[in-house]
Design an enzyme around this catalytic site. Structure first.
Site, PDB file in Angstrom:
ATOM      1  N   SER A  64       0.825  -1.208   0.000  1.00 27.65           N
ATOM      2  CA  SER A  64       0.000   0.000   0.000  1.00 27.65           C
ATOM      3  C   SER A  64       0.862   1.262   0.000  1.00 27.65           C
ATOM      4  O   SER A  64       2.016   1.259   0.414  1.00 27.65           O
ATOM      5  CB  SER A  64      -0.905   0.024   1.228  1.00 27.65           C
ATOM      6  OG  SER A  64      -1.739  -1.104   1.241  1.00 27.65           O
TER       7      SER A  64
HETATM    8  N1  SAH Z   1      -0.253  -5.599   4.157  1.00 29.25           N
HETATM    9  C1  SAH Z   1       0.424  -5.859   2.900  1.00 29.25           C
HETATM   10  C2  SAH Z   1      -0.483  -5.516   1.749  1.00 29.25           C
HETATM   11  C3  SAH Z   1      -0.500  -6.597   0.745  1.00 29.25           C
HETATM   12  S1  SAH Z   1      -1.807  -6.523  -0.467  1.00 29.25           S
HETATM   13  C4  SAH Z   1       1.766  -5.151   2.822  1.00 29.25           C
HETATM   14  O1  SAH Z   1       2.088  -4.348   3.721  1.00 29.25           O
HETATM   15  O2  SAH Z   1       2.531  -5.403   1.904  1.00 29.25           O
HETATM   16  C5  SAH Z   1      -3.023  -7.587   0.263  1.00 29.25           C
HETATM   17  C6  SAH Z   1      -2.587  -8.985   0.574  1.00 29.25           C
HETATM   18  O3  SAH Z   1      -3.739  -9.692   1.043  1.00 29.25           O
HETATM   19  C7  SAH Z   1      -2.075  -9.768  -0.608  1.00 29.25           C
HETATM   20  O4  SAH Z   1      -0.798 -10.259  -0.310  1.00 29.25           O
HETATM   21  C8  SAH Z   1      -3.076 -10.910  -0.775  1.00 29.25           C
HETATM   22  O5  SAH Z   1      -2.500 -12.120  -1.215  1.00 29.25           O
HETATM   23  C9  SAH Z   1      -3.602 -11.033   0.633  1.00 29.25           C
HETATM   24  N2  SAH Z   1      -4.917 -11.684   0.770  1.00 29.25           N
HETATM   25  C10 SAH Z   1      -6.024 -11.552  -0.002  1.00 29.25           C
HETATM   26  N3  SAH Z   1      -7.040 -12.307   0.464  1.00 29.25           N
HETATM   27  C11 SAH Z   1      -6.553 -12.944   1.570  1.00 29.25           C
HETATM   28  C12 SAH Z   1      -7.105 -13.879   2.486  1.00 29.25           C
HETATM   29  N4  SAH Z   1      -8.370 -14.327   2.381  1.00 29.25           N
HETATM   30  N5  SAH Z   1      -6.322 -14.334   3.495  1.00 29.25           N
HETATM   31  C13 SAH Z   1      -5.042 -13.905   3.624  1.00 29.25           C
HETATM   32  N6  SAH Z   1      -4.460 -13.027   2.783  1.00 29.25           N
HETATM   33  C14 SAH Z   1      -5.204 -12.557   1.765  1.00 29.25           C
END
Ligand code: SAH
Length: 215
Positions: free
Chosen positions: A62
């Protein structure tokens, strides 16, 4: 200490303050954590631009403002047990881990999960516990949580996560369909009531069920 990022970092922090990030603990956490280490090598020059960037498995880290905003409105303190859904690069997890007692984080893409675990080791962060799985189900064995942060957008607020929020607890989650405007929603549990506030329009990758073992 001067680094290749000093000037860009200063400009970014001026921008965060101007945009309403006032919590010094949140700003300190962002200042201490090397965002450049969480993004692909070729994009490192952009680490302190106020922009979301691509990471592995088609996901994104993000925008710094969104990380700061979601962290600030979660109102985390050192006594809290916190759940993050969507570990991704691990950056937001480390920000939260600096502010809370224990951080539990769940990721559904195996390569991202493994990469984030390596980062936590490399940075000597010892209060993070990781799970490879579907975070929509939360982490029942560790519930209840004082705080929950979801970093992927969901069309609906998962009931299982609400059920794992402690009385008085707060959850922050982007809500809305892909391709439409999503909003950061803050939910505060007051007894059996869940008070909702709509805080800000955003754009996130989707919260999806199931797990992914490759790429
Ligand atoms: N907090 C992260 C943002 C990553 S983007 C950072 O600081 O980099 C969102 C993430 O959520 C992705 O890696 C995606 O694979 C994950 N995601 C999506 N649905 C999910 C679920 N049901 N359970 C766990 N992770 C999930």
């Amino acid at each position: 200490m001067m680094s290749r990022f000093t000037d860009k970092k200063a400009a970014l922090f001026d921008e965060l303050r101007a945009d309403g990030i006032t919590d010094e603990a949140v700003l300190d956490a962002l200042n201490e954590i090397p965002r450049e280490d969480f993004i692909p090598k070729v994009l490192r020059g952009q680490a302190y631009e106020n922009a979301a960037l691509p990471i592995d498995s088609g996901q994104t880290i993000s925008q710094p403002f969104v990380v700061a905003f979601m962290t600030q409105v979660l109102n985390v303190d050192k006594s809290h047990k916190v759940l993050e859904v969507g570990t991704g690069s691990g950056y937001q997890a480390v920000v939260l881990a600096k502010l809370c007692r224990r951080l539990f984080t769940i990721e559904r893409h195996l390569p991202l999960f493994k990469g984030a675990e390596e980062m936590f080791k490399k940075l000597h962060i010892f209060n993070i516990t990781t799970l490879f799985g579907n975070g929509m189900k939360g982490w029942p064995e560790q519930a209840p949580f004082d705080r929950i942060m979801v970093t992927a957008a969901s069309e609906e607020i998962p009931d299982k996560l609400l059920a794992q929020l402690r009385e008085g607890g707060i959850m922050v989650i982007p809500v809305g369909a892909q391709g439409k405007t999503q909003h950061i929603i803050r939910i505060t549990r007051q007894g059996d009531d869940f008070v909702q506030e709509n805080l800000m329009p955003v754009k996130f990758v989707p919260l999806l069920a199931g797990i992914v073992h490759d790429s």
